[in-house]
Write an enzyme that holds these catalytic residues in place. Structure first.
Site, mmCIF file in Angstrom:
data_model
loop_
_atom_site.group_PDB
_atom_site.id
_atom_site.type_symbol
_atom_site.label_atom_id
_atom_site.label_comp_id
_atom_site.label_asym_id
_atom_site.label_seq_id
_atom_site.Cartn_x
_atom_site.Cartn_y
_atom_site.Cartn_z
ATOM 1 N N HIS A 149 42.730 -50.460 6.871
ATOM 2 C CA HIS A 149 41.776 -49.449 7.334
ATOM 3 C C HIS A 149 40.966 -48.993 6.138
ATOM 4 O O HIS A 149 41.511 -48.478 5.162
ATOM 5 C CB HIS A 149 42.479 -48.253 7.982
ATOM 6 C CG HIS A 149 41.525 -47.266 8.570
ATOM 7 N ND1 HIS A 149 41.152 -47.276 9.903
ATOM 8 C CD2 HIS A 149 40.828 -46.246 7.997
ATOM 9 C CE1 HIS A 149 40.285 -46.311 10.127
ATOM 10 N NE2 HIS A 149 40.069 -45.665 8.986
ATOM 11 N N CYS A 150 39.654 -49.169 6.204
ATOM 12 C CA CYS A 150 38.783 -48.862 5.071
ATOM 13 C C CYS A 150 38.135 -47.491 5.264
ATOM 14 O O CYS A 150 37.359 -47.299 6.210
ATOM 15 C CB CYS A 150 37.703 -49.926 4.925
ATOM 16 S SG CYS A 150 36.553 -49.609 3.563
#
Length: 456
Positions: A149-150
């Site tokens: 998850h960025c």
């Protein structure tokens, strides 16, 4: 033993609640957008429009503008795609496939290791998911071929936007390098003015009088941001590009229980094509791959000769009802996997080794007594019953794929202890959490007896 990997709830650092992570991700995204737009504004409105003409380099403005703006626009386009695209949530067709298969679909518990061609049970969703899928706590869903998850894009990086994420990093990095490279002489001289080393800015035409101090400070801030972005993205790309060239995600990089089963024959281009699709002009544009090599549910697992593993080949031969060469089986499977009009569920059944109705019926109706198991073990060990050996191999396969319930340690007495005392300790077996658990237990006893008789 496999190295301990990330926790199942990927994207949830220890000590932070999902709500805190959500707002932290939102704030990070806002900062990244503001810096990205400021970089474009400062370069065009200050450097190109005011500084270059003031130092007698107006002829370079069109070239620098086209060079920087074209790369920056591609970066902005990539950012839009990476943020707004579905990263790869489990599709409804897969969920219906799981319902249709029912007990025929083997489902293994999710573990931090390679589990190729296995549907796994998500502990968060309590639902079956395809291989390489993982659960994201922030997004609240399982994502196919999840990488991470960025927070910079406030989205997961998965099978559908992994390409956009890499292109965003590459184009933003190039834009920063172009901005720094083309403005470095002016940045150096203006820094001298800002710190008082020089009282004015020397140019080919003499002294420049029309630059304000806020122009200088704003331009120096651009230089600082460009440098930090280039530094940050150099570190990011040095991690993610090598992983993509090996057909790995950041989660899978922890796995050590077996060699990478998705390695495409050692070819870096072939591995990268698993993210970007078959090579073409679309590799360089933030658009969905024109010719994708995976549907997100099943992935090519090939050896050095680009063949399916033997079990997949045999299953494809049986499904087709005829005799095929291995080349034909491989080509047919790839065609089914990537042709939207094809029956992809047929490929999924082969890939995930869905049991036939006959196999399910045999499992449910297995009511053999222990003495019959003992007799079958004697026959198999003496080589008198080839069918029994085939059944035993099938049992071993089922036990190796059934790992959800521990049936404990079973003491082996009498004949086992007499022939091989080393087997008299125990043997741990695992089986499915189904009504057929007792059948698996009897099958495990048969396997023990056969092994001992073989050693006799």
């Amino acid at each position: 033993m496999a190295q301990s990997g990330p926790p199942e709830g990927h994207g949830e650092p220890e000590g932070m609640s999902p709500r805190a992570l959500y707002w932290a991700s939102q704030a990070t995204m806002c900062v990244s957008i503001l810096v990205f737009f400021y970089e474009c504004f400062a370069y065009n409105a200050i450097f190109l429009k005011r500084i270059l003409p003031a130092v007698g380099k107006a002829s370079l403005v069109p070239v620098f503008r086209v060079l920087f703006d074209s790369v920056w626009v591609l970066g902005l386009w990539s950012y839009h795609q990476a943020h707004w695209s579905d990263p790869g949530a489990i599709p409804a067709r897969w969920r219906q496939f799981v319902v249709d298969c029912g007990e025929a679909l083997p489902i293994a518990p999710a573990r931090p290791e390679w589990q190729p061609a296995k549907a796994t049970l998500c502990k968060k969703c309590q639902a079956a998911r395809p291989e390489r899928a993982h659960h994201c706590v922030l997004c609240g869903v399982c994502v196919m071929r999840m990488d991470h998850h960025c927070p910079w894009i406030n989205n997961c990086v998965g099978v559908h936007n992994h390409k956009f994420f890499l292109l965003l990093g590459i184009y933003a990095w190039l834009a920063s390098l172009i901005g720094l490279g083309t403005s470095l002489p002016e940045l150096w001289r203006l820094a001298g003015v800002a710190v008082g080393v020089q009282s004015n800015l020397a140019s080919k035409g003499g002294l420049v009088q029309d630059l304000e101090m806020w122009d200088i400070y704003a331009f120096l801030l651009f230089g600082l941001f460009a440098f930090l972005i280039a530094l940050l993205l150099t570190s990011l790309l040095s991690t993610h590009v090598p992983l993509a060239l090996r057909n790995l995600t950041t989660i899978e990089d922890f796995y050590e229980n077996m060699p990478n089963p998705y390695e495409q024959g050692g070819s870096r281009i072939s591995n990268l094509a698993q993210v970007f699709g078959k090579f073409g002009i679309d590799w360089f544009l933030p658009v969905r791959p024109c010719r994708p090599l995976s549907d997100g549910i099943s992935y090519p697992r090939v050896s050095g000769q680009n063949f399916f593993e033997q079990r997949d080949f045999e299953a494809l031969t049986l499904v087709d009802g005829g005799v095929m060469t291995e080349d034909q089986a491989y080509g047919g499977a790839v065609g089914m996997m990537h042709d939207p009009a094809a029956d992809v569920e047929r490929t999924w059944r082969v890939r995930y080794k869905v049991r036939t109705p006959e196999e399910l019926k045999a499992l449910k109706e297995d009511k053999s007594t222990p003495w019959q198991f003992w007799d079958a073990g004697n026959k198999a060990a003496n080589g008198a019953d080839a069918a029994s050996m085939a059944a035993i191999r099938c049992i071993f396969t089922c036990l190796s794929e059934s790992e959800s319930v521990s049936l404990g340690r079973m003491l082996v007495h009498a004949h086992v202890a007499r022939v091989a005392p080393m087997w008299g300790d125990a043997l741990a077996l695992r089986a499915h959490r189904t009504k057929a658990a007792s059948s698996h237990l009897r099958g495990g006893l048969l396997a023990i007896f056969v092994l001992v008789k073989t050693m006799d």
